[in-house]
Write a protein that holds these residues in place. Structure first.
Motif: not given
Length: 184
Positions: A80-94
């Motif tokens: 959620e903290a990363l999402a707040g910075l505009g980073i999609d963790l799921g997309a990053l992992v993929a």
């Protein structure tokens, strides 16, 4: 502190080391402590886990831990903290897994050779063991049992506490399971 551990608690610590060795991990983690607790069947923590997370739900708990490892051990709060910075963790992992293979972010934990001597305990695992002492003292218990380790796992945060909570294993529920319901 270890002199205050019950036989069951010492067995959990020993079991965590064994899990780390089987996994080829460089260090014993808080996840290894949970896995060792799940191996037990005749202790207060085992009874609490059996009641709160019956054996049929354990594969789901283990899958949640594996999924968190795939995300480099980041919790939902981290995501959620990363999402707040505009980073999609799921997309990053993929994207990382597309380039480097499945589980690439879980890397760095395997030891390709033999690890000489004793495996160190990770910062998180040490924190759980220290917290188990605090829990025992707060409960006015003279010894640290495996139930104190389980209670500590629910309070230290991170992926293990999150996975446990998602499966109904919280500090309050464990406390009730090991102590019995409060008197009216």
């Amino acid at each position: 502190m270890f002199e205050r551990f019950t036989k069951a608690a010492r067995s959990v610590v020993k079991g965590a080391v064994e899990h780390a060795e089987r996994d080829g991990a460089r260090a014993v983690t808080h996840e290894h402590l949970l896995l060792a607790l799940l191996d037990r069947d005749d202790t207060p923590a085992a009874a609490a886990l059996r009641q709160l997370c019956p054996p049929g739900r354990r594969p789901s708990l283990l899958a949640a831990l594996a999924d968190a490892r795939r995300r480099a051990g980041l919790s939902r709060a981290d995501a959620e903290a990363l999402a707040g910075l505009g980073i999609d963790l799921g997309a990053l992992v993929a994207r990382v897994e597309q380039t480097h293979g499945t589980g690439a972010l879980a890397g760095g934990h395997k030891d390709p050779g033999r690890w000489p001597g004793r495996r160190p305990f990770s910062r998180e695992a040490k924190s759980v063991l220290v917290q188990s002492l605090r829990v025992a003292l707060a409960r006015k218990d003279r010894e640290i049992g495996d139930e104190h380790i389980l209670l500590a796992l629910t309070t230290t945060g991170g992926i293990v506490a999150e996975a446990l909570a998602d499966h109904g294993v919280t500090y309050a529920s464990v406390d009730t399971a090991v102590s019995g319901p409060a008197a009216p």
